[in-house]
Structures are given as C-alpha cells and as structure tokens.
Design a protein around this motif. Structure first.
Motif, mmCIF file in Angstrom:
data_model
loop_
_atom_site.group_PDB
_atom_site.id
_atom_site.type_symbol
_atom_site.label_atom_id
_atom_site.label_comp_id
_atom_site.label_asym_id
_atom_site.label_seq_id
_atom_site.Cartn_x
_atom_site.Cartn_y
_atom_site.Cartn_z
ATOM 1 N N SER A 87 55.231 58.922 21.370
ATOM 2 C CA SER A 87 54.204 59.940 21.160
ATOM 3 C C SER A 87 54.805 61.221 20.606
ATOM 4 O O SER A 87 56.011 61.460 20.719
ATOM 5 C CB SER A 87 53.469 60.249 22.475
ATOM 6 N N VAL A 88 53.929 62.042 20.019
ATOM 7 C CA VAL A 88 54.276 63.398 19.577
ATOM 8 C C VAL A 88 53.210 64.343 20.104
ATOM 9 O O VAL A 88 52.016 64.098 19.934
ATOM 10 C CB VAL A 88 54.326 63.528 18.040
ATOM 11 N N LYS A 89 53.650 65.403 20.760
ATOM 12 C CA LYS A 89 52.714 66.459 21.157
ATOM 13 C C LYS A 89 53.095 67.720 20.387
ATOM 14 O O LYS A 89 54.238 68.172 20.468
ATOM 15 C CB LYS A 89 52.768 66.729 22.654
ATOM 16 N N THR A 90 52.151 68.279 19.644
ATOM 17 C CA THR A 90 52.399 69.466 18.832
ATOM 18 C C THR A 90 51.606 70.637 19.391
ATOM 19 O O THR A 90 50.395 70.540 19.595
ATOM 20 C CB THR A 90 51.982 69.224 17.372
ATOM 21 N N ASP A 91 52.301 71.735 19.667
ATOM 22 C CA ASP A 91 51.638 72.950 20.152
ATOM 23 C C ASP A 91 51.127 73.746 18.962
ATOM 24 O O ASP A 91 51.916 74.163 18.101
ATOM 25 C CB ASP A 91 52.609 73.808 20.960
ATOM 26 N N LYS A 145 56.054 73.825 17.304
ATOM 27 C CA LYS A 145 56.903 73.067 18.222
ATOM 28 C C LYS A 145 56.314 71.671 18.432
ATOM 29 O O LYS A 145 55.126 71.528 18.690
ATOM 30 C CB LYS A 145 57.010 73.783 19.574
ATOM 31 N N HIS A 146 57.189 70.657 18.330
ATOM 32 C CA HIS A 146 56.780 69.267 18.515
ATOM 33 C C HIS A 146 57.654 68.632 19.594
ATOM 34 O O HIS A 146 58.885 68.743 19.540
ATOM 35 C CB HIS A 146 56.936 68.473 17.214
ATOM 36 N N GLU A 147 57.033 67.959 20.545
ATOM 37 C CA GLU A 147 57.773 67.221 21.567
ATOM 38 C C GLU A 147 57.582 65.735 21.302
ATOM 39 O O GLU A 147 56.459 65.227 21.383
ATOM 40 C CB GLU A 147 57.270 67.592 22.964
ATOM 41 N N VAL A 148 58.689 65.050 20.971
ATOM 42 C CA VAL A 148 58.631 63.653 20.561
ATOM 43 C C VAL A 148 59.274 62.789 21.633
ATOM 44 O O VAL A 148 60.389 63.064 22.083
ATOM 45 C CB VAL A 148 59.352 63.431 19.216
ATOM 46 N N LEU A 149 58.571 61.741 22.048
ATOM 47 C CA LEU A 149 59.046 60.871 23.121
ATOM 48 C C LEU A 149 59.380 59.486 22.579
ATOM 49 O O LEU A 149 58.608 58.904 21.808
ATOM 50 C CB LEU A 149 57.969 60.761 24.209
ATOM 51 N N VAL A 183 62.688 64.615 22.543
ATOM 52 C CA VAL A 183 63.318 65.530 21.590
ATOM 53 C C VAL A 183 62.312 66.627 21.237
ATOM 54 O O VAL A 183 61.207 66.334 20.773
ATOM 55 C CB VAL A 183 63.769 64.805 20.311
ATOM 56 N N GLU A 184 62.714 67.866 21.465
ATOM 57 C CA GLU A 184 61.864 69.009 21.135
ATOM 58 C C GLU A 184 62.382 69.610 19.836
ATOM 59 O O GLU A 184 63.540 70.013 19.764
ATOM 60 C CB GLU A 184 61.913 70.024 22.263
ATOM 61 N N VAL A 185 61.538 69.647 18.799
ATOM 62 C CA VAL A 185 61.963 70.135 17.498
ATOM 63 C C VAL A 185 61.000 71.204 16.995
ATOM 64 O O VAL A 185 59.854 71.310 17.445
ATOM 65 C CB VAL A 185 62.043 68.987 16.451
ATOM 66 N N ILE A 186 61.492 71.982 16.023
ATOM 67 C CA ILE A 186 60.664 72.934 15.294
ATOM 68 C C ILE A 186 60.541 72.434 13.859
ATOM 69 O O ILE A 186 61.551 72.157 13.200
ATOM 70 C CB ILE A 186 61.275 74.347 15.288
ATOM 71 N N ALA A 187 59.312 72.275 13.390
ATOM 72 C CA ALA A 187 59.063 71.852 12.013
ATOM 73 C C ALA A 187 57.780 72.525 11.535
ATOM 74 O O ALA A 187 56.791 72.579 12.271
ATOM 75 C CB ALA A 187 58.932 70.328 11.922
ATOM 76 N N LYS A 188 57.805 73.065 10.344
ATOM 77 C CA LYS A 188 56.658 73.776 9.766
ATOM 78 C C LYS A 188 56.156 74.874 10.693
ATOM 79 O O LYS A 188 54.955 75.131 10.788
ATOM 80 C CB LYS A 188 55.527 72.798 9.433
ATOM 81 N N GLY A 189 57.076 75.526 11.396
ATOM 82 C CA GLY A 189 56.715 76.662 12.231
ATOM 83 C C GLY A 189 55.976 76.304 13.501
ATOM 84 O O GLY A 189 55.403 77.183 14.154
#
Length: 352
Positions: free
Chosen positions: A150-154, A137-141, A129-135
């Motif tokens: 896991s969560v990967k935050t750009d 991008k977070h990719e959550v698996l 799931v790719e979401v936008i939070a607090k400006g």
C-alpha cells in the motif's frame, strides 16, 4: 552517516526560509497560540538520497503541565512528523540513512521517478519506507517478500482542487453528501494492492462544528471504512506487545502521527478503535464509536431515568485511559442538543 548541527532559531528564516515559512503558518508559529520555540533548531544532514531534516522544539504550559512537541520539517517545508513529549535523550539514531533494498528500490523508482527517503522501518518482516516526492509525504508498505502492499499519501486541504492528487469525481461525491470543500482539514490518499489490483480511496478529515469526522470516498462515492489497505501494518515492538495484552486479537489497520500523538487504528472485536501514544510510546487513551445496543445496562438505565429513549441518541463515543472508561452520549430531542459524559456505573459526570 549523519551530522547533527544546532543552529539558532533566529537564523532559521535566513538558513532555511521554506522551513521558517511553513512553521510560521502553522498553529505553533502563531504568536497568539502560547507556544514557545526553543532557542536552537537541530539540523540532520544525511547521505545522498535522504531528506535533510530540521527539528523545531516548541513547548507550552497549561494547567500546571508543560507539553513539548518536536516538529520535523524537510528542507522544502513539508512537516513529516509531529511528536508530543518525545524522549529527552533523543539522539536521532532511527534517522541514520538507510538505502531501500532490492525490489523495494526498483519499485520506488518506477512509482515516483524522483524521491528522497525520510525513514525506513522494519518490523515483523514488513518494510515501511517514508519518502518525499512531488512535495508530498508518502508512506509505502512492503511485505516480507518485498511485494508492494500500500501507499498512503498525506495531502493538503488545497489538494482537493488539484486533479493530480484528488480526481474531480471524488470531490463531487463528497459534495453530493453535503460536505463542503471549505471544511476539509486534511486528506489522505490510499493506494492498495487488493488481490493484485490497485484500489484507490480517500479519507477526508472534515470539520463538523466542534468535532472532526473522517469521510471515506472511492470512485463509487461515500463508503464505510475499507477493511483493506493496511491490515497488518507494522508497529514498534513495545507497542505491539501492549496492544496484544490490552486488546487480544486486535489487528493494526493504520498508523499516523496526528496532533503530535502516534495514532494506531486497530480492529478489535469487530470495532475500529483509535489508540494514542506520546513520543515515549506511553499509552494516552483509546477511543471508539459504539452502538446503543452495546451500551452497558447501567448507562441505558440512566438515559431512561433522564427521559431519553434510544431514538434520542445521536452518537456514542467511548474513551478509555488509565483512569477508566467514559461514555460520551450525544442527545438530540426536539430543539435540544446535549452531550452527556457518563462513567461505566451510569453516573453522569458532566453534561453540556
């Protein structure tokens, strides 16, 4: 489900000022870059809880070849995707709104409180799931049982000065190894479910002369690339089949869009390899680092004939594409720094 609207690029600054500002500040938006924008911008208006997306197409012709890049921005100006040479018949089906199911939705609400969904992918029983939070991008698996993996935050380079995203001790560990904060290009923050416990580490993409290097840091300091936090990351079926055939036994450890290409990191023969695909999922090239002892005998003989010993070799990178395999060998001898491009037969193709 979704409405696609075309708006004139000339009106973007009025209709979506944050998108226009973000694009103008990017490499593609610089007048001197040579990139040309399409006259129209595609706007994807989707259901509640999902991000509105703006797709800007740019193109550039070099050496007789034209390259197209699709840039996907949220309304807040966050670049969520950069795709080179995408399918010309793009109909945005994959962006039809989806709602996170069951435990996944509950976990996302607890983690982020307020978020909007960009995209949901389901492959091999796993859900990303790719979401936008607090400006950001977070990719959550999640795994097949909807357990968080896991969560990967750009993050942006400037986030190195923001303790909310990058703790001060992480930056200090970077600086202790003589890495300058001013040389940070991008940051990725990883949060990993490691045997039921959360493990956090960072990847700093650093400028280093003509090159870029990835530096990994956790609370203990500089580390080698962790073997956790993405083992078994899901990728599209066609790419899975290609990897299985090209690199038997490989495990996907990470994926991302980098400079417009889909970049898949795999662990193959105990080596991390970076495999790049364009927007049509066509294989472009694979690169990896190699030890001197693993060099083909023909290349070692060539280096010896050129007067170089193992101690003179500073770094080796292998590039494989449809044309074959090339070895880039960096040499440091006395005051001389040299790079040799050598083919598998030991023939020097280029040096500088």
């Amino acid at each position: 489900g979704m409405t696609e609207t075309e708006i004139p690029f000339a009106l973007l600054s009025t209709l979506a000022p944050k998108v226009y500002e973000a694009f103008s500040a990017s490499t593609y938006g610089q007048a001197s870059s040579g990139w040309m924008t399409d006259d129209e911008v595609d706007v994807l208006l989707r259901g509640e809880g999902t991000e509105k997306l703006y797709v800007i197409e740019v193109s550039k012709k070099e050496a007789g070849k034209e390259t197209d890049v699709d840039l996907y921005y949220t309304e807040g100006g966050v670049l969520v995707k950069e795709i080179i040479d995408a399918d010309d018949n793009q109909d945005y089906d994959e962006y039809l709104p989806q709602k996170p199911a069951g435990n996944i939705e509950a976990w996302l609400k607890q983690k982020f409180t307020a978020y909007t969904v960009v995209e949901i992918e389901n492959e091999d029983g796993r859900t990303e799931v790719e979401v936008i939070a607090k400006g950001r991008k977070h990719e959550v698996l999640f795994d097949a049982s909807q357990n968080w993996l896991s969560v990967k935050t750009d993050l942006y380079a400037m986030d190195a000065n923001n303790a909310e995203w990058v703790p001060a001790n992480i930056v200090e560990a970077l600086q202790k190894e003589s890495y300058e904060v001013s040389n940070i290009k991008e940051i990725e923050r990883y949060e990993v479910n490691k045997s039921g416990n959360e493990y956090v580490y960072f990847c700093f993409e650093m400028r280093s002369g003509r090159d870029e290097v990835d530096v990994y840091v956790d609370e203990t300091g500089i580390i080698s690339r962790p073997s956790v936090g993405g083992e078994g990351v899901t990728v599209e079926g066609g790419i899975t089949e290609f990897l299985a055939q090209k690199y038997p036994g490989a495990v996907v450890v990470d994926k991302d869009y980098d400079d417009g290409y889909l970049e898949i990191d795999i662990r193959h023969d105990n080596i991390i390899k970076e495999v790049k695909f364009n927007g049509r999922n066509e294989w472009i090239k694979t690169t990896w680092e190699l030890r001197y002892a693993a060099l083909p005998e023909a290349i070692r003989q060539t280096l010896t004939k050129e007067g170089y010993q193992q101690a003179d070799v500073d770094d080796i990178e292998v590039t494989e594409n449809a044309s074959g395999v090339l070895y880039e060998v960096e040499i440091e001898k006395g005051h001389i720094e040299k790079t040799l491009i050598i083919d598998a037969q030991g023939v020097i193709k280029q040096q500088y």
